[in-house]
Scaffold this motif. Sequence first.
Motif, mmCIF file in Angstrom:
data_model
loop_
_atom_site.group_PDB
_atom_site.id
_atom_site.type_symbol
_atom_site.label_atom_id
_atom_site.label_comp_id
_atom_site.label_asym_id
_atom_site.label_seq_id
_atom_site.Cartn_x
_atom_site.Cartn_y
_atom_site.Cartn_z
ATOM 1 N N ALA A 29 -23.272 55.949 -20.672
ATOM 2 C CA ALA A 29 -22.626 56.401 -21.898
ATOM 3 C C ALA A 29 -22.674 55.292 -22.925
ATOM 4 N N PRO A 30 -22.446 55.613 -24.208
ATOM 5 C CA PRO A 30 -22.298 54.552 -25.210
ATOM 6 C C PRO A 30 -21.097 53.668 -24.855
ATOM 7 N N PRO A 31 -21.092 52.408 -25.300
ATOM 8 C CA PRO A 31 -20.032 51.481 -24.905
ATOM 9 C C PRO A 31 -18.623 51.991 -25.157
ATOM 10 N N GLN A 32 -18.355 52.582 -26.323
ATOM 11 C CA GLN A 32 -16.998 53.035 -26.627
ATOM 12 C C GLN A 32 -16.565 54.136 -25.672
ATOM 13 N N GLU A 33 -17.453 55.088 -25.394
ATOM 14 C CA GLU A 33 -17.103 56.173 -24.469
ATOM 15 C C GLU A 33 -16.861 55.629 -23.070
ATOM 16 N N LEU A 34 -17.666 54.654 -22.666
ATOM 17 C CA LEU A 34 -17.501 54.063 -21.343
ATOM 18 C C LEU A 34 -16.127 53.425 -21.209
ATOM 19 N N TYR A 35 -15.673 52.772 -22.267
ATOM 20 C CA TYR A 35 -14.379 52.090 -22.252
ATOM 21 C C TYR A 35 -13.225 53.082 -22.309
ATOM 22 N N GLU A 36 -13.382 54.113 -23.146
ATOM 23 C CA GLU A 36 -12.269 55.032 -23.391
ATOM 24 C C GLU A 36 -12.206 56.189 -22.415
ATOM 25 N N ARG A 37 -13.330 56.546 -21.785
ATOM 26 C CA ARG A 37 -13.337 57.677 -20.849
ATOM 27 C C ARG A 37 -14.169 57.346 -19.609
ATOM 28 N N PRO A 38 -13.718 56.384 -18.805
ATOM 29 C CA PRO A 38 -14.465 56.066 -17.576
ATOM 30 C C PRO A 38 -14.504 57.263 -16.640
ATOM 31 N N ALA A 39 -15.643 57.455 -15.992
ATOM 32 C CA ALA A 39 -15.841 58.640 -15.160
ATOM 33 C C ALA A 39 -15.100 58.567 -13.843
ATOM 34 N N ASN A 40 -14.819 57.365 -13.358
ATOM 35 C CA ASN A 40 -14.162 57.219 -12.059
ATOM 36 C C ASN A 40 -13.457 55.867 -11.983
ATOM 37 N N THR A 41 -12.778 55.624 -10.879
ATOM 38 C CA THR A 41 -11.999 54.395 -10.745
ATOM 39 C C THR A 41 -12.892 53.159 -10.688
ATOM 40 N N PHE A 42 -14.116 53.300 -10.178
ATOM 41 C CA PHE A 42 -14.996 52.135 -10.151
ATOM 42 C C PHE A 42 -15.313 51.672 -11.569
ATOM 43 N N VAL A 43 -15.731 52.595 -12.435
ATOM 44 C CA VAL A 43 -16.053 52.239 -13.814
ATOM 45 C C VAL A 43 -14.804 51.724 -14.524
ATOM 46 N N GLY A 63 -12.266 50.206 -13.277
ATOM 47 C CA GLY A 63 -11.902 48.890 -12.781
ATOM 48 C C GLY A 63 -12.948 47.833 -13.021
ATOM 49 N N PHE A 64 -14.141 48.237 -13.468
ATOM 50 C CA PHE A 64 -15.221 47.273 -13.705
ATOM 51 C C PHE A 64 -15.370 46.939 -15.179
ATOM 52 N N ILE A 65 -15.217 47.945 -16.042
ATOM 53 C CA ILE A 65 -15.420 47.756 -17.478
ATOM 54 C C ILE A 65 -14.101 47.361 -18.126
ATOM 55 N N GLY A 66 -14.140 46.306 -18.921
ATOM 56 C CA GLY A 66 -12.947 45.803 -19.596
ATOM 57 C C GLY A 66 -12.582 44.434 -19.061
ATOM 58 N N ASN A 67 -12.076 43.579 -19.929
ATOM 59 C CA ASN A 67 -11.676 42.230 -19.522
ATOM 60 C C ASN A 67 -10.345 41.871 -20.188
ATOM 61 N N PRO A 68 -9.251 41.969 -19.427
ATOM 62 C CA PRO A 68 -9.131 42.402 -18.030
ATOM 63 C C PRO A 68 -9.460 43.898 -17.889
ATOM 64 N N PRO A 69 -9.801 44.324 -16.681
ATOM 65 C CA PRO A 69 -10.141 45.735 -16.485
ATOM 66 C C PRO A 69 -8.906 46.620 -16.564
ATOM 67 N N MET A 70 -9.130 47.914 -16.473
ATOM 68 C CA MET A 70 -8.030 48.869 -16.522
ATOM 69 C C MET A 70 -7.069 48.657 -15.349
ATOM 70 N N ASN A 71 -5.772 48.782 -15.639
ATOM 71 C CA ASN A 71 -4.764 48.773 -14.578
ATOM 72 C C ASN A 71 -4.829 50.084 -13.802
ATOM 73 N N LEU A 72 -4.913 50.012 -12.499
ATOM 74 C CA LEU A 72 -4.955 51.192 -11.639
ATOM 75 C C LEU A 72 -3.836 51.077 -10.609
ATOM 76 N N PHE A 73 -3.066 52.157 -10.451
ATOM 77 C CA PHE A 73 -1.967 52.133 -9.486
ATOM 78 C C PHE A 73 -1.718 53.548 -8.962
ATOM 79 N N PRO A 74 -1.215 53.669 -7.719
ATOM 80 C CA PRO A 74 -0.976 55.000 -7.140
ATOM 81 C C PRO A 74 0.171 55.704 -7.854
#
Length: 367
Positions: free
Chosen positions: A217-231, A233-244
């Motif tokens: 995806a284009p960079p902005q879409e990748l940042y704003e709408r990641p397709a799954n938890t891997f993306v 948690g990988f894209i962004g510095n720091p990456p997205m916060n993920l919690f149950p």
Amino acid sequence: MASVDFEHIDKIYPGGTQAVFDFNLTVADGEALALVGPSGCGKSTLLRLLAGLETATHGTLRIGGQAVNDQPPQRRNVAMVFQDYALYPHMSVRRNLEFPLKMRDLPRAEIERQVRWAAELLGLGELLDRLPRQLSGGQRQRVAMGRALVRQPTVFLMDEPLSNLDARLRVQIRAELSDLLERLSATTIYVTHDQAEAMTLGDRVAVLDHGHLQQVAPPQELYERPANTFVAGFIGNPPMNLFPARLVADAGGLRLRAGDQSAPLASSATATECWGDYLEQPLTAGLRPEHLSLTTEAEAGWRAVVHDAEYLGHETLLYLRLAGLADPNPILVARLPGIRPFHKGDAVKLRLDCERLHLFGPDGERK
């Protein structure tokens, strides 16, 4: 220039190790595509397959619509820029630039014209008579790029070309390379493990993990709408916060619950329409660090404990653990403006911007 197509590409090495799984992707004519992912995810393998340095186990590779699986590297008209520069140490800059043109038996006048063009484009005019050992790392990388440019290839392949540079020089060369690719409108596939490079240089970014394409995806879409938890948690510095978390319903609509804490979802009618089917299911909630902020003790918010703080001058990265979550309790990061003094163990209250909430199912896919 030309388009590039990867069609159902598998790569299995002798011994059974599979590096790429059913990879499908089209790179448009003139597009700069960044391939990003952790070490060993298959990025460089894909580049080597396209260059003809490796052979695909299954699938078809096309350049300009023509299958190239059976063509030797020299007939594919691609140019590769490597991580280690790969300059001839005994040759001057001029001779390094001339070498690929001499191998093609071009007339001397044409060779000189191409070298002058590349030297002017890359700011190498005053360096043409120097040897590689007399150049800085950034200058050597420019020469390596110039040697690829003079060939006027159909496709540029770049395999982590900036990774040997120090941090400040990497930022400078990255900006120059971004400008260069824009001016050339060249079909480029750029491999990197540095997401800042990928997001800066790529018209689109393809994220790989263990040989599987996760999202393109284009960079902005990748940042704003990641397709799954891997993306996420990988894209962004720091990456997205993920919690149950879970979604629960009450009289006011839907609430996001994590452990013994909960927060109402903004626009509950919209939230119910989007997420009503996922009530009481185990989910993973995601929020970017800039979408967490602190509240006063008197305001509503989630209880958290300071784990650490990183002071960067213009901002503070606050590392937190939510209260009431069972182990393992993930560390969340809040990006706060300016310098804010904190101590490990401080109790704080968090406000979650639930309008920016991301939800992922038990399979890790976006909901």
